[in-house]
Scaffold this motif. Structure first.
Motif, PDB file in Angstrom:
ATOM      1  N   TYR A 232       0.828  -1.216   0.000  1.00  0.00           N
ATOM      2  CA  TYR A 232       0.000   0.000   0.000  1.00  0.00           C
ATOM      3  C   TYR A 232       0.855   1.256   0.000  1.00  0.00           C
ATOM      4  O   TYR A 232       0.516   2.241  -0.667  1.00  0.00           O
ATOM      5  N   MET A 233       1.955   1.240   0.732  1.00  0.00           N
ATOM      6  CA  MET A 233       2.806   2.422   0.770  1.00  0.00           C
ATOM      7  C   MET A 233       3.426   2.696  -0.598  1.00  0.00           C
ATOM      8  O   MET A 233       3.466   3.852  -1.060  1.00  0.00           O
ATOM      9  N   ALA A 234       3.908   1.636  -1.261  1.00  0.00           N
ATOM     10  CA  ALA A 234       4.501   1.813  -2.586  1.00  0.00           C
ATOM     11  C   ALA A 234       3.439   2.294  -3.585  1.00  0.00           C
ATOM     12  O   ALA A 234       3.655   3.261  -4.325  1.00  0.00           O
ATOM     13  N   ARG A 235       2.305   1.621  -3.610  1.00  0.00           N
ATOM     14  CA  ARG A 235       1.249   1.989  -4.554  1.00  0.00           C
ATOM     15  C   ARG A 235       0.735   3.399  -4.309  1.00  0.00           C
ATOM     16  O   ARG A 235       0.628   4.214  -5.233  1.00  0.00           O
ATOM     17  N   ASN A 236       0.431   3.698  -3.058  1.00  0.00           N
ATOM     18  CA  ASN A 236      -0.191   4.988  -2.757  1.00  0.00           C
ATOM     19  C   ASN A 236       0.785   6.153  -2.889  1.00  0.00           C
ATOM     20  O   ASN A 236       0.366   7.284  -3.142  1.00  0.00           O
ATOM     21  N   THR A 237       2.084   5.884  -2.724  1.00  0.00           N
ATOM     22  CA  THR A 237       3.054   6.949  -2.971  1.00  0.00           C
ATOM     23  C   THR A 237       3.028   7.343  -4.448  1.00  0.00           C
ATOM     24  O   THR A 237       3.039   8.533  -4.785  1.00  0.00           O
ATOM     25  N   LEU A 238       2.959   6.361  -5.333  1.00  0.00           N
ATOM     26  CA  LEU A 238       2.891   6.684  -6.754  1.00  0.00           C
ATOM     27  C   LEU A 238       1.551   7.318  -7.116  1.00  0.00           C
ATOM     28  O   LEU A 238       1.490   8.224  -7.961  1.00  0.00           O
ATOM     29  N   LEU A 239       0.470   6.867  -6.474  1.00  0.00           N
ATOM     30  CA  LEU A 239      -0.826   7.511  -6.710  1.00  0.00           C
ATOM     31  C   LEU A 239      -0.794   8.962  -6.236  1.00  0.00           C
ATOM     32  O   LEU A 239      -1.363   9.856  -6.871  1.00  0.00           O
ATOM     33  N   LEU A 240      -0.123   9.203  -5.098  1.00  0.00           N
ATOM     34  CA  LEU A 240       0.031  10.567  -4.595  1.00  0.00           C
ATOM     35  C   LEU A 240       0.820  11.420  -5.581  1.00  0.00           C
ATOM     36  O   LEU A 240       0.463  12.567  -5.862  1.00  0.00           O
ATOM     37  N   MET A 241       1.876  10.849  -6.133  1.00  0.00           N
ATOM     38  CA  MET A 241       2.699  11.580  -7.093  1.00  0.00           C
ATOM     39  C   MET A 241       1.916  11.915  -8.359  1.00  0.00           C
ATOM     40  O   MET A 241       2.197  12.907  -9.029  1.00  0.00           O
ATOM     41  N   GLY A 242       0.935  11.086  -8.673  1.00  0.00           N
ATOM     42  CA  GLY A 242       0.124  11.342  -9.859  1.00  0.00           C
ATOM     43  C   GLY A 242      -1.139  12.129  -9.586  1.00  0.00           C
ATOM     44  O   GLY A 242      -1.929  12.382 -10.500  1.00  0.00           O
ATOM     45  N   SER A 243      -1.334  12.557  -8.336  1.00  0.00           N
ATOM     46  CA  SER A 243      -2.583  13.219  -7.947  1.00  0.00           C
ATOM     47  C   SER A 243      -2.634  14.699  -8.308  1.00  0.00           C
ATOM     48  O   SER A 243      -3.703  15.304  -8.300  1.00  0.00           O
ATOM     49  N   GLY A 244      -1.478  15.301  -8.566  1.00  0.00           N
ATOM     50  CA  GLY A 244      -1.433  16.733  -8.812  1.00  0.00           C
ATOM     51  C   GLY A 244      -1.426  17.562  -7.551  1.00  0.00           C
ATOM     52  O   GLY A 244      -1.484  18.799  -7.625  1.00  0.00           O
TER      53      GLY A 244
END
Length: 315
Positions: free
Chosen positions: A251-263
């Motif tokens: 979850y930390m790996a996935r959500n960090t990349l989702l955060l980076m793509g969130s704007g």
């Protein structure tokens, strides 16, 4: 602003002695309290129910029957608080212990922050305050505080003034112990259920700031909190490192990349988080057993993050 405070405590397979200590410490400080259990074993739920029924004031246990993620449980608790016309919601994890006067200090700190930002006394801060939080301490990490301020490459630990009631402008607030106004929840929106767990509080805090709200830590308001499953030392590093389970690595790996793509991230923060997730993945894959399982879940999390996938991990 309505002054009623409702506490929302999310549990999942809790230690019953720790849960009892938390609930007995928190219930007298708020007007109402709900425990949202995220699919714990029936025996644990039965013990939780016994604790809740013996608490003073308006209390309730909501049994979800399955693990829906911390964000979904928090949102359900917030809806419960809204039905009871609470003006503020106090979020809590199961592994936290508030000081006896924590909530009172947070309420006072919130009022002070609203007054100071409205009068322009806090430079560069908009006049609406979304939330305040305590000085959270993990005693396993030599009393390291968990308040974070803006730095060039991302949030870093903030110095805490010695004077009681001092306001500490922060990048975000960790969920446990966070006192949020219902006004901010109405304006910013609910917690991000699609991310399930990890970075939920950071993502909401960044949305609040984008909506021109401020967040503050309150010196003198104290919360003991255990972050991660255990601690370990790394040669050459001053502070001990919090160790999470392999599933949390995903979850930390996935959500960090989702955060980076969130704007939501400033440009330099984007690069800071890219560097951080590389270090994070390398550390867990090569230094923490079970290495192969962690490496597989980290890779899966990174790939799912790149693909924009969210929701609960299906094992």
């Amino acid at each position: 602003m309505a002054t009623r405070v409702a506490a929302v405590v999310v549990t999942y397979e809790p230690s019953i002695p720790a849960a009892r200590e938390l609930l007995q410490a928190l219930a007298p400080q708020v007007d109402s309290l709900v425990v949202v259990d995220n699919g714990s074993e029936p025996a644990l739920v039965a013990e939780l129910a016994g604790i809740v029924t013996r608490l003073s004031g308006e209390t309730e246990l909501i049994e979800l029957g399955e693990n829906t993620g911390i964000a979904a449980a928090q949102n359900l608790g917030i809806a419960w608080a809204r039905e009871r016309r609470a003006g503020m919601v106090l979020l809590s994890d199961q592994d936290s212990i508030p000081a006896p006067d924590m909530v009172a200090r947070l309420v006072a700190g919130l009022a002070a922050a609203q007054e100071e930002t409205g009068s322009g006394a806090v430079p560069g801060r908009p006049g609406r305050v979304a939330a305040v939080g305590p000085v959270t301490v993990d005693e396993r990490a030599e009393g390291t505080t968990l308040l974070f301020e803006d730095r060039r490459w991302g949030p870093r630990r903030a110095p805490v003034p010695e004077s009681d009631g001092a306001l500490v402008p922060v990048s975000f607030l960790i969920a446990s112990g966070c006192l949020i106004t219902m006004e901010a929840l109405d304006a910013v929106g609910p917690m991000n259920e699609a991310w399930f767990i990890d970075h939920i509080d950071l993502e909401w805090g960044l949305r609040a700031r984008r909506a021109h709200f401020s967040l503050f830590g309150v010196a003198g308001a104290s919360l003991g909190h255990h972050l991660g499953d255990r601690m370990t030392r790394i040669p050459g590093r001053e502070r001990a490192v919090h160790i999470h389970s392999p599933v949390r690595n995903y979850y930390m790996a996935r959500n960090t990349l989702l955060l980076m793509g969130s704007g939501l991230l400033p440009r330099t923060w984007w690069w800071g988080y890219l560097f951080w997730i590389g270090k994070y993945a390398a550390f867990y894959a090569f230094a923490c057993r079970p290495r192969l399982k962690r490496a597989r879940l980290l890779l899966r999390g990174l790939l799912d993050g790149l693909r924009g996938r969210s929701g609960r991990l299906s094992v």
